[in-house]
Design an enzyme around this catalytic site. Sequence first.
Site, PDB file in Angstrom:
ATOM      1  CB  VAL A 289      72.393  29.792  24.203  1.00  0.00           C
ATOM      2  CG1 VAL A 289      71.480  30.979  24.427  1.00  0.00           C
ATOM      3  CG2 VAL A 289      73.575  29.863  25.137  1.00  0.00           C
ATOM      4  CG  ASP A 290      69.870  30.598  20.683  1.00  0.00           C
ATOM      5  OD1 ASP A 290      69.171  31.136  21.570  1.00  0.00           O
ATOM      6  OD2 ASP A 290      70.826  31.164  20.130  1.00  0.00           O
TER       7      ASP A 290
ATOM      8  CB  SER B 203      63.482  27.139  28.529  1.00  0.00           C
ATOM      9  OG  SER B 203      64.638  27.252  29.319  1.00  0.00           O
TER      10      SER B 203
ATOM     11  CB  THR C   2      71.544  22.064  33.641  1.00  0.00           C
ATOM     12  OG1 THR C   2      71.709  21.222  32.497  1.00  0.00           O
ATOM     13  CG2 THR C   2      71.127  21.231  34.811  1.00  0.00           C
TER      14      THR C   2
ATOM     15  CG  ASN D 216      63.905  21.148  19.509  1.00  0.00           C
ATOM     16  OD1 ASN D 216      62.797  20.815  19.092  1.00  0.00           O
ATOM     17  ND2 ASN D 216      64.091  22.238  20.230  1.00  0.00           N
ATOM     18  CE  LYS D 217      65.664  25.916  18.272  1.00  0.00           C
ATOM     19  NZ  LYS D 217      66.236  27.242  18.334  1.00  0.00           N
TER      20      LYS D 217
ATOM     21  N   GLY E 117     105.768  38.944  53.356  1.00  0.00           N
ATOM     22  CA  GLY E 117     105.586  40.326  52.910  1.00  0.00           C
ATOM     23  C   GLY E 117     105.959  40.427  51.443  1.00  0.00           C
TER      24      GLY E 117
ATOM     25  CB  SER F 147     109.266  41.413  45.955  1.00  0.00           C
ATOM     26  OG  SER F 147     110.584  41.469  45.513  1.00  0.00           O
TER      27      SER F 147
ATOM     28  CB  SER G 235     104.650  32.798  52.066  1.00  0.00           C
ATOM     29  OG  SER G 235     105.093  33.727  53.017  1.00  0.00           O
TER      30      SER G 235
END
Lengths: 303, 639
Positions: free
Chosen positions: B39-40, B44, B117, B171-172, B473, B475, B547
């Site tokens: 995220v950080d 972007s 992404t 990075n950073k 149906g 139980s 079922s």
Amino acid sequence: MTSHTQLAHLQRLEAESIHIMREVAATCENPVMLYSIGKDSGVMMHLALKAFYPSKLPFPILHVDTTWKFREMIEFREKFAAEHQLDLITHINQEGVAMGMGPFSHGSAVHTDVMKTQGLKQALDKYGFDAAFGGARRDEEKSRAKERIFSFRSAQHRWDPKSQRPELWNIYNNRIQKGESMRVFPLSNWTELDIWQYIHQENIPIVPLYLAKKRPVVERDGMLVMVDDDRMPMKPGEEPEMKMVRFRTLGCYPLTGAVESTATTVIEIIQEMLLTKTSERQGRAIDKDSNASMEQKKQEGYF
Amino acid sequence: MTTKSYEVQQSEQITNDIEGYLHDQEHKNFLRFITCGSVDDGKSTLIGRLLYDSKLIFEDQMASLENDSKKVGTQGGDIDFALLVDGLAAEREQGITIDVAYRFFATDKRKFIVADTPGHEQYTRNMATGASSADAAVILIDARKGILTQTRRHSFIVNLLGIRHAVVAVNKMDLMDYSQEVFQNIEAEYREFAENLDFLTITFVPMSALKGDNIMTPSDKMPWHDGPAFMSVLENIDVARKKAEKPFRMPVQWVNRPNLDFRGFSGTISSGTVKPGDTVIVLPSGKVSNVKSIVTYDGNLDQASADQAVTLTLEDEIDVSRGDVIAEINQRPETTDQFQAHIIWMGEQPMLPGRPYLIKTTNKTVAGEISALKHKVNVNSLEHEAGKTLALNEVGLCNISLDEAIAFEAYRDNPAMGAFIVIDKISNATVGAGMIDFGLRRATNVHWQAVDVDKTARAEQKRQKPVVLWFTGLSASGKSTIANLVEKKLHALGKHTYLLDGDNVRHGLNRDLGFVDADRVENIRRVGEVSKLMIDAGLIVLTAFISPFRAERRMVRDMMEPHEFIEVFVDTPLEICEKRDPKGLYKKARSGEIKNFTGYDSPYEPPERADIHLHTAEMTAAEAADAVIAKIEEKYQEV
């Protein structure tokens, strides 16, 4: 050929678009190609002719006419459809016509919604199309950059950006339930430059409005509007002026801003484009309403 | 000697030699890459920076960016590049990237498409989507945090999708005083981890996307780094896959038939090169012919290679349709209906072995099932784990069994021939992405043994039409009671019947199964198979199983002939079932003593169009049984 051979850039884009179109023709029951008469539509039509050659297009072409398009666009449409023996459907929202709908009387937002978005939905419902090709590109706008090539629409034609189907490789999932539909964007990975370069390379006919010429315009809210017919009311002090202008996109004439230009050939347009610093959608009034306006319109069913 | 900047040179060329400029653009090398980070980590920001520095931001976008940076930016009034790329309204508000976005930019050496992404574990499927079309991956690491669990996950996923080139962007660095030691420690740790992966090249770049260090040009803040700047790395990755030199394959997408005189096969060439006169084989049918012509709108071609979309005509009139593969005869791909593959699960509902799904390859959609989950892969530790199902974003090694054979190659050798997606039959959602490892030959060794006394003969001897009455149906809805009454009546009429009851079957045949979803699916699959054998024996079969899932009821229906399956919905409201509670199960479910109880913590999907719908609140069990008998008689008339 060396072992490092890649297809040339436009060849690769062309092959991808053709693959997408064939996939729709092979798997959808009732597809249609949206035709807006603009340059992107022109490229899309040209690619479709290639995709199915020597067969004719295996689907009809649909133009949603807002009744406010430039006159030259309509002339071009008729000539183009006749030349390629296309099965052209023109749809006009008659409810809108009955209301006297227009951008001057009702404003751009209402006009676009009624004549374009609602008109499109009407046409899709009327003919029961299960897939509609559109010429949108990912480089046009931020929300488009995140839209799939095969973009699912609910039975109400809504786009839900948060539940898009994952789209891997070139394997497209176009399965739908009755009433639902797909919008398909074969030009997703093309850029504005690619489009112009391809028009130039393939000699694709375009509406003459794209080329600069002396045209009568008035300046309104910083936008040069061409006076295309006498439905345009003049404000006090306004006088159409003859200016050398061209259009970067085409739509309803009162909503499409012209740019001053001297580019009278495709190659000059490309030169001008490469040397300018303004992005294409700026000429459109519709995007400026709010920050996320395109995303919102798309959710509501706009292309 | 002074050199003009790239920008100036470019402008001059555009002005003076536009055709030359366009020719260069057209033949520029090309790279698709994916960026992944948490995220950080500044993903972007990095992409925004690349767009900005490669002069792709127009003045109006710049104005809007400055405006937005002041309004919602996170850089205290400075330009927030992330706003350029976070397109969806929700993303702008939350300041994170939710979906894959595709961006375009170019330098004088290369054109790029970047898939941006999201990094969160919950978005693994989006990352796989972006990776599927990329040739290289940029893996971002926050220098302050070093290698995290997600770094391993991202690396594993992109590598699983076939990416062989990694650029590790540390990075950073500005926040770590551009420390060489920090960078070297990260590099050493990553290299050790990557031994388990299958990358051809890994390049490490220390950078600051925010400040622009080592992005376009080497940074003077990090003179100790002697490698090229980030952009230069991207420009020089050699991703040529030599696809054109591999054996020829073209999956047929569309049969091109404008008139009786022309029959062409349209498709995109997956690999190799084809020329008129080449001998080709059509798979899976195995028919052989020669290529007559390569037809395009721009004229017939002398040859065509990988990635080109063409139309082939053949010398002989042989049967070829969509879904077939046209291939070089001497190096043909395998065909199989069973194979092993890695699957990334993308559905909200878990993958259940045995449940019918649709499998779509590049040109063919086939019904099939994931017959076994061999193991799951923990995407964080890369360890193998046992499991019965795959949940959203989980990865597993699976056996897949199809209703029809397909031509394929291992994904590693030829991605276009080894990739598939999994589609849910009911929701139509894309629920999985698969990469074939190899074919399983078991299928060819087990043949169906034909016998002379067949189903019809057995049924005629009993003077009845074999059929399964499938009671479904909740139980305690009354399935067993009504089925029992129906069987008694049929028996009295001289019919040969057998009642398969849920509880009884679980004492024997299915004693190894529990009540989690995967076991419920297997339970029903086995009962379906047993019912099918009994129908083959000419019997009228009655089954009483909860079922709960539509998909499995449909699976059993699909096993039978159309008139052999009658779905009986015993529709009793939950409140009534709860009140009856003959076995005390609802009480236990309420107290939490038993888990996965239908109607409580496990769903019941009612039939949409049952053949017989019994509203038991409005009728007695005997009336319900009569209604069933009446319907069977009506059904017999139809057949």
